[in-house]
Design a protein around this motif. Structure first.
Motif, short mmCIF file in Angstrom:
data_model
loop_
_atom_site.label_atom_id
_atom_site.label_comp_id
_atom_site.label_asym_id
_atom_site.label_seq_id
_atom_site.Cartn_x
_atom_site.Cartn_y
_atom_site.Cartn_z
N GLY A 20 0.77 -1.24 0.00
CA GLY A 20 0.00 0.00 0.00
C GLY A 20 0.80 1.28 0.00
N ILE A 21 0.52 2.10 1.00
CA ILE A 21 1.14 3.43 1.08
C ILE A 21 2.65 3.33 1.25
CG2 ILE A 21 1.28 5.49 2.55
CD1 ILE A 21 -1.80 5.16 2.94
N GLY A 22 3.10 2.40 2.10
CA GLY A 22 4.54 2.25 2.34
C GLY A 22 5.29 1.90 1.07
N SER A 100 7.20 6.25 8.98
CA SER A 100 6.51 5.14 9.65
C SER A 100 5.13 4.95 9.05
CB SER A 100 6.41 5.41 11.16
OG SER A 100 7.62 5.09 11.80
N CYS A 101 5.00 3.91 8.21
CA CYS A 101 3.73 3.56 7.57
C CYS A 101 3.12 2.31 8.19
CB CYS A 101 3.91 3.33 6.08
SG CYS A 101 4.56 4.72 5.17
N ALA A 102 3.91 1.50 8.87
CA ALA A 102 3.40 0.23 9.41
C ALA A 102 2.16 0.49 10.25
CB ALA A 102 4.47 -0.45 10.26
N GLY A 103 1.10 -0.26 9.98
CA GLY A 103 -0.13 -0.07 10.74
C GLY A 103 -1.11 -1.19 10.47
N ILE A 104 -2.03 -1.37 11.43
CA ILE A 104 -3.05 -2.42 11.31
C ILE A 104 -4.39 -1.88 11.78
CG2 ILE A 104 -1.42 -4.31 11.65
CD1 ILE A 104 -2.50 -4.53 14.55
N THR A 105 -5.44 -2.59 11.45
CA THR A 105 -6.76 -2.36 12.05
C THR A 105 -7.23 -3.66 12.69
OG1 THR A 105 -7.92 -2.98 10.01
CG2 THR A 105 -7.40 -0.63 10.33
N PRO A 203 -4.91 -2.58 0.47
CA PRO A 203 -5.49 -3.77 1.11
C PRO A 203 -6.20 -3.46 2.43
CG PRO A 203 -3.37 -4.31 0.18
CD PRO A 203 -3.53 -2.82 0.03
N MET A 204 -5.75 -2.43 3.13
CA MET A 204 -6.38 -2.12 4.42
C MET A 204 -7.84 -1.71 4.24
SD MET A 204 -5.24 0.60 7.34
CE MET A 204 -3.97 -0.43 8.08
N THR A 205 -8.12 -0.86 3.26
CA THR A 205 -9.51 -0.43 3.04
C THR A 205 -10.31 -1.46 2.27
OG1 THR A 205 -8.68 0.86 1.16
CG2 THR A 205 -9.15 2.05 3.21
N GLN A 206 -9.64 -2.32 1.56
CA GLN A 206 -10.39 -3.32 0.79
C GLN A 206 -11.12 -4.28 1.70
OE1 GLN A 206 -10.00 -1.10 -1.62
NE2 GLN A 206 -10.64 -2.86 -2.84
N MET A 225 -11.93 7.72 -4.06
CA MET A 225 -10.88 7.37 -3.09
C MET A 225 -9.53 7.87 -3.60
SD MET A 225 -12.01 3.48 -2.11
CE MET A 225 -10.79 3.29 -0.78
N GLY A 226 -8.60 8.05 -2.68
CA GLY A 226 -7.26 8.44 -3.08
C GLY A 226 -6.39 7.23 -3.38
N THR A 227 -5.22 7.48 -3.94
CA THR A 227 -4.27 6.42 -4.25
C THR A 227 -3.06 6.51 -3.32
OG1 THR A 227 -2.95 7.74 -5.80
CG2 THR A 227 -4.91 6.60 -6.69
N PRO A 228 -2.34 5.41 -3.15
CA PRO A 228 -1.12 5.47 -2.33
C PRO A 228 -0.13 6.51 -2.85
CG PRO A 228 -1.76 3.20 -2.67
CD PRO A 228 -2.68 4.02 -3.53
N GLU A 229 -0.14 6.74 -4.14
CA GLU A 229 0.77 7.72 -4.76
C GLU A 229 0.41 9.14 -4.34
OE1 GLU A 229 -0.67 5.17 -6.38
OE2 GLU A 229 1.17 3.96 -6.50
N ASP A 230 -0.91 9.39 -4.11
CA ASP A 230 -1.32 10.71 -3.63
C ASP A 230 -0.66 11.01 -2.28
OD1 ASP A 230 -3.14 11.31 -5.76
OD2 ASP A 230 -4.68 10.07 -4.80
N VAL A 231 -0.57 9.98 -1.45
CA VAL A 231 0.05 10.15 -0.12
C VAL A 231 1.57 10.26 -0.27
CG1 VAL A 231 0.28 9.17 2.19
CG2 VAL A 231 -1.86 8.88 0.91
N ALA A 232 2.14 9.42 -1.13
CA ALA A 232 3.60 9.40 -1.30
C ALA A 232 4.13 10.75 -1.79
CB ALA A 232 4.00 8.29 -2.27
#
Ligand SMILES: CCCCCCCCCCCCCC(=O)CC(=O)SCCNC(=O)CCNC(=O)[C@H](O)C(C)(C)COP(=O)(O)OP(=O)(O)OC[C@H]1O[C@@H](n2cnc3c(N)ncnc32)[C@H](O)[C@@H]1OP(=O)(O)O
Ligand SMILES: NC(=O)C1=CN([C@@H]2O[C@H](COP(=O)(O)OP(=O)(O)OC[C@H]3O[C@@H](n4cnc5c(N)ncnc54)[C@H](O)[C@@H]3O)[C@@H](O)[C@H]2O)C=CC1
Length: 259
Positions: A20-22, A100-105, A203-206, A225-232
């Motif tokens: 994803g974002i990372g 720091s991108c590591a994260g879970i729900t 994958p987190m939002t999926q 929705m946004g893309t990981p590239e928008d955040v990067a």
């Protein structure tokens, strides 16, 4: 538009680099010249990220000459300290950029949420950032090096969200942690900023129920929705000297959701 190779002298440590974002952050920082330490709980996924960065040595099984993958559970103190030792041993310097991108729900209504659901999300999403950031800034300060720390929070840390008492608390905590670190570390030439993504296709939002995804998308002023590239893109700006007078900020990348 990326400024050509504005990160060419940077060594960037990215956690959550395997997805994803990372993964998008690794690609963007490498594309701007950074050397990337791609770190993840899933080592194979981190290695895949390094291979995707392309360039010499990126063939299957061969680490690219100037990027490397590392396995880490950011919620474990010894693992976080060991990660910084490994990265410095590999590159002979501390990382000047730490993302720091590591994260879970572990989503559940408050009435049904288990203590374990609470503890695990806080351990990864909040304590994990504390541990990695502390190890990184200890290395930077002791070597007299400047740096840029970018912690990925969430718009949910600002407004809350049904089913996410644990996650929202962890992400709100990331904002306060980052602001405090910014206050303490400015005199060392280390900037600390938070990025608050909105609803991003990963994958987190999926994993979310489709009806909730449909509802949320309809609430976004930009309509998608946004893309990981928008955040990067924003992470790369905060990593570079183009943001040299920005610290303690919380930058929302949401398409206007919950502005
Ligand atoms: C009216 C819509 C408002 C939407 C606002 C939500 C904004 C979310 C923006 C997220 C952007 C940033 C996200 C981020 O940082 C990355 C992530 O965290 S992605 C994961 C986000 N997680 C959620 O939003 C939680 C989704 N919900 C669930 O996973 C399950 O519902 C849950 C495990 C909590 C409970 O499951 P279950 O017991 O099976 O109940 P149902 O799924 O059937 O839901 C019952 C009922 O509650 C409604 N509902 C569930 N979640 C939300 C929610 N987040 N916002 C609003 N309403 C929610 C669901 O629609 C059902 O309503 P009915 O009317 O009964 O159909
Ligand atoms: N996708 C979205 O809409 C949003 C995501 N975020 C945040 O962005 C960050 C990245 O999320 P996504 O890319 O969407 O998720 P993702 O699930 O695609 O990627 C998360 C990565 O973190 C790694 N990870 C999980 N636990 C770990 C641990 N203990 N140690 C090391 N690595 C670990 C996973 O292996 C995975 O590669 C997360 O912090 C998330 O909370 C914030 C707002 C919105």
């Amino acid at each position: 538009m990326a400024t050509q190779l504005r990160l060419r002298s940077a060594l960037a440590l990215v956690t959550g680099a395997g997805s994803g974002i990372g993964r998008a952050v690794c690609a963007r920082l490498a594309g701007e010249g950074a050397t990337v330490a791609a770190c993840d709980l899933d080592e194979a996924a981190a290695r895949k990220t390094v291979q995707l960065l392309g360039g010499p040595g990126s063939e299957e099984g061969v680490l690219r000459r100037n990027h490397a993958a590392f396995q880490v559970d950011v919620s474990e103190a010894r693992a976080a300290r060991s990660l910084l030792q490994q990265v410095q041993a590999c590159f002979s310097r501390p990382p000047s950029v730490v993302v720091s991108c590591a994260g879970i729900t572990q989503d559940e209504f408050l009435l049904q949420m288990s203590e374990d659901d609470w503890d695990r999300v806080i351990a990864v999403n909040l304590k994990g950032i504390f541990l990695v950031m502390q190890a990184a800034v200890q290395a930077l300060v002791s070597s007299g090096s400047h740096g840029s720390i970018i912690n990925i929070s969430s718009i949910v840390g600002k407004v809350g969200n049904v089913g996410q008492t644990n996650y929202a608390a962890s992400k709100a905590g990331v904002i306060g942690l980052t602001q405090t670190a910014a206050r303490e570390l400015g005199r060392h030439g280390i900037r600390c900023n938070s990025v608050l993504p909105g609803f991003i296709v990963t994958p987190m939002t999926q994993k979310m129920p489709q009806k909730v995804k449909d509802k949320v998308t309809g609430m976004i002023p930009m309509g998608h929705m946004g893309t990981p590239e928008d955040v990067a893109e924003v992470v790369a700006f905060l990593a570079s000297e183009d943001s040299g007078y920005i610290t303690g900020a919380s930058v929302e990348v949401t398409g206007g959701l919950f502005m």
